[in-house]
Design an enzyme around this catalytic site. Structure first.
Site, PDB file in Angstrom:
ATOM      1  N   HIS A  12      39.076  55.631  46.336  1.00 43.24           N
ATOM      2  CA  HIS A  12      38.533  54.548  45.425  1.00 43.24           C
ATOM      3  C   HIS A  12      37.434  54.134  45.772  1.00 43.24           C
ATOM      4  CE1 HIS A  12      38.718  51.077  42.838  1.00 43.24           C
ATOM      5  NE2 HIS A  12      39.417  52.049  41.877  1.00 43.24           N
ATOM      6  N   PRO A  13      36.492  54.350  44.804  1.00 46.84           N
ATOM      7  CA  PRO A  13      34.941  53.813  44.967  1.00 46.84           C
ATOM      8  C   PRO A  13      34.441  52.249  45.064  1.00 46.84           C
ATOM      9  CG  PRO A  13      35.381  54.611  42.809  1.00 46.84           C
ATOM     10  CD  PRO A  13      36.541  54.489  43.262  1.00 46.84           C
ATOM     11  N   CYS A  14      35.289  51.491  45.183  1.00 47.23           N
ATOM     12  CA  CYS A  14      34.942  50.044  44.789  1.00 47.23           C
ATOM     13  C   CYS A  14      33.751  49.720  45.968  1.00 47.23           C
ATOM     14  CB  CYS A  14      35.966  49.280  44.721  1.00 47.23           C
ATOM     15  SG  CYS A  14      37.267  49.333  46.117  1.00 47.23           S
ATOM     16  N   LYS A  15      34.271  50.253  47.360  1.00 46.65           N
ATOM     17  CA  LYS A  15      33.350  49.735  48.513  1.00 46.65           C
ATOM     18  C   LYS A  15      32.351  50.909  48.739  1.00 46.65           C
ATOM     19  CE  LYS A  15      35.474  46.103  50.266  1.00 46.65           C
ATOM     20  NZ  LYS A  15      36.043  45.791  48.943  1.00 46.65           N
ATOM     21  N   HIS A  16      32.081  51.977  47.752  1.00 44.07           N
ATOM     22  CA  HIS A  16      31.086  53.115  48.237  1.00 44.07           C
ATOM     23  C   HIS A  16      29.699  52.416  48.341  1.00 44.07           C
ATOM     24  CE1 HIS A  16      34.415  55.702  48.110  1.00 44.07           C
ATOM     25  NE2 HIS A  16      34.114  56.686  47.170  1.00 44.07           N
TER      26      HIS A  16
END
Lengths: 369, 319
Positions: A276-280
């Site tokens: 999941h890219p929320c912290k990328h």
């Protein structure tokens, strides 16, 4: 519930505007154009990656039709992530890696700390298979030995057993189709064990070793404005992995939290594991900041050694360095100018970061080549 | 002299193929069990270095992937293999089908095309039989990669050695560039001085008209990573050459092409070279090639996609 959530994400994705302004140094986010530029660089530098069109009905209009997402197939995964549990003793094992061009004067700027270097796979033996518990099935039909027993009894629900003939009925089909074929090289049938024995690695020299492989895709996530990674796994017998099996290859900090199974955006029906890219963006920002400082230092030093009269340009160029495209032009025109890290490198750095989430999947081809 | 052994193809079916088959079955084929043309690909054999132990590990065989029902992008060193899928409607039909007859007829057609029509494009054809249990998201499948088993067997002169024993670095670099440009699964090689030329295998007569035998060699894109075992495609290539040019093919120099890039730094050419002898000149050899299942027996494989396709199971995964 999950379906509603996915619908919500789809709507949110639809409504969010396409990022137009380059923000990769300030926020760690990139525009679609920068994604394409970084993807072009990745495919050029590491030809195992290639662009794909995907399903035409799912094409995103802000990306070129033939450059919808990046894919590399058959990425090896030699052992399970659970065997890499980090301990204090491993700290000494860190080493610097360089992924710049061999002979590149600036290659030092690309150094990277690799943990677990030189670590033996002593934990990864049959005695310690490192199995992550399956998520319990609601219907109670979950088979405890599901992924140890191989395909024959994999996830066979209790109610499913008596309705359709399962595989157990079919191996009787072994028919007298062929006589012994003296010219066929004996292939080692991979045992049902899903965990690679350490001893297998020892004898691998000259023997055909079957390992898990992954197809890895990188898409552009419009809402988070970052790349997003997708994984499709195959076991030693080249049958698709189940979600619990895939989670064995995800580092324990991330399994069940940031890695989930979701619909692949460029296919109508395909499901794949995704980080999941929320912290990328925030992670990429930190990494880029750190690398950029090094790059700028390096370039300054080089430039000083070269011509002194260009001192003013340094500041000028630094201010404009946020513009990905201009950056590349500037890089071509004045190679010894200080411009910091270029956005082309974004995906190379991104893969290094992903490698920390899936440590045993060799997504980071930049070190093995 | 040791018997020449070949490393069999190993199939890998991407989930997208099963999704596509499901769609076709529901929307187009329905109850029809006609043959569906498909394309699979294989590429040169790969090895990777285990970062923890530093050893080279071979990565399966160049996997045959049934990817798309039609079309597909072509890259250099990735070979497309034509095939047909026969999907059965019931599991009983799948079990009871006369696979021997199906296979023999398929091989017969291949041999006709190879020998009568001199058509090398059928050399890597494959057959896939499937039964799709759509309600359970289970797919039974069985690949056959027909290969003509010569009698007497092919033998190898001594053993497989590095390609550099027969070609110079410069020649191999030229070969690399030519292969990257034209993408031929099989090719004839003609050495003249420091130069090399390649041609498609169906031009055997013209291409070799004035070439002495020691300057001739045949090559193929080799999906096997194993240093002493060439891949499956060589088998049909040898049968094809032997049948069409019996007088000049008792000894064949073979180059197994395994390099996707010109070696730089400390790496070496991975391609191998050997001289093979023998083969069958009279009549049609028997064909073999059903793929073995994970238990090492001749039998179908099962892809269980329920964990990745069944909506109720997926919902359980989501937290």
């Amino acid at each position: 519930m999950h379906a509603i959530q996915q619908q919500y994400w789809a709507v949110r994705d639809y409504l969010s505007p396409v990022l137009r302004e380059s923000k990769f140094k300030e926020h760690g986010r990139i525009t679609p154009e920068e994604f394409v530029a970084a993807g072009d660089f990745l495919t050029y530098k590491f030809p195992v990656w290639s662009w794909e069109k995907g399903d035409a009905s799912k094409a995103r209009e802000f990306l070129p039709a033939d450059k919808q997402y990046l894919v590399t197939r058959g990425v090896p995964c030699l052992r399970r992530a659970t065997s890499l549990a980090y301990t204090d003793a491993d700290e000494d094992a860190e080493r610097l890696l360089s992924f710049g061009d061999a002979g590149d004067v600036a290659s030092k700027e690309d150094e990277w700390v690799e943990t677990h270097a030189g670590r033996q796979s002593h934990l990864d033996s049959g005695a310690n298979p490192g199995v992550i518990d399956d998520i319990p099935d609601l219907d109670g039909g979950h088979d405890e030995d599901g992924f140890v027993g191989g395909v024959a009894n994999m996830s066979l629900g209790a109610d499913a057993a008596n309705e359709t003939p399962d595989l157990d009925d079919i191996p009787d089909m072994e028919e007298d189709l062929e006589e012994d074929d003296a010219a066929a090289a004996p292939s080692k049938p991979a045992a049902a064990a899903t965990v690679l024995e350490a001893s297998d690695i020892e004898v691998a020299k000259g023997n055909l070793l079957q390992v898990r492989t992954y197809d890895v895709m990188i898409t552009y996530d419009k809402y988070y404005q970052t790349p997003r990674i997708w994984l499709l796994g195959y076991d030693e017998n080249r049958t698709p992995l189940t979600p619990p099996q895939i989670f064995q290859d995800v580092s324990a900090d991330h399994a069940f939290k940031t890695v989930t199974i979701e619909g692949f955006p460029h296919s109508t029906s395909l499901q794949a594991a995704s980080v999941h890219p929320c912290k990328h963006a925030s992670v990429m920002k930190k990494v880029i900041e750190r690398m950029n400082a090094g790059v700028v230092e390096e370039q300054k030093a080089q430039r000083k050694a070269g011509a002194k009269d260009k001192d003013k340009k340094k500041w000028f160029s630094r201010r404009t360095s946020g513009q990905g495209k201009d950056d590349r032009v500037a890089a071509g025109a004045e190679e010894d100018d200080v411009e910091g890290m270029r956005v082309d490198f974004y995906l190379v750095v991104f893969l290094k970061f992903i490698a920390s989430i899936v440590p045993t999947i060799e997504v980071d081809s930049t070190t093995s080549m | 002299m040791p018997v020449l052994q070949f490393a069999s193809f190993a199939s890998l079916v991407q989930p997208t193929f099963w999704h596509e088959l499901t769609r076709l079955k529901l929307e187009v084929l329905r109850l029809s069990d006609d043959h569906i043309p498909v394309t699979a690909t294989y590429s040169v054999g790969k090895t990777i270095k285990d970062r923890n132990t530093g050893q080279e590990i071979e990565l399966g065989l160049g996997k045959s992937r049934a990817v798309r029902v039609a079309g597909g992008s072509q890259h250099a060193f990735i070979v497309g293999a034509p095939g047909i899928v026969k999907n059965f409607n019931t599991v009983e039909e799948f079990k009871d089908a006369d696979k021997k007859a199906l296979f023999n007829q398929f091989a017969e057609e291949m041999w006709e095309a190879m020998v009568k029509n001199n058509d090398p494009s059928v050399l890597n054809k494959f057959l896939l039989i499937t039964f799709a249990d759509l309600k359970k998201y289970k797919y039974h499948y069985w690949f056959a990669f027909p290969a003509f088993a010569a009698q007497p067997l092919w033998e190898i002169d001594s053993e497989w050695s590095s390609a550099t024993t027969a070609f110079t670095n410069a020649q191999l670099s030229i070969l690399h560039d030519k292969l990257a440009a034209q993408s031929l699964p099989y090719f004839l090689i003609r050495r003249s001085g420091s130069n090399v030329e390649i041609a498609s295998v169906d031009e055997y007569g013209d291409f070799y008209a004035d070439t002495p035998e020691e300057s001739r060699a045949v090559g193929f894109i080799d999906p096997s990573p194993h240093p002493s075992t060439p891949g499956w495609p060589l088998r049909n290539l040898l049968a094809y050459l032997r049948a069409n040019n019996p007088s000049t093919t008792r000894y064949i120099q073979v180059l197994c092409w395994r390099d996707t890039e010109i070696p730089h730094g400390g790496s070496h050419w991975k391609s191998t070279f050997g001289v093979v002898i023998g083969g069958q000149t009279q009549g049609k050899p028997n064909a073999v090639g059903w793929e073995k299942n994970p238990q090492g027996k001749l039998g179908p494989r099962l892809a269980d996609l329920a964990p990745m396709m069944d909506p109720s199971r997926l919902a359980d995964q989501a937290v």
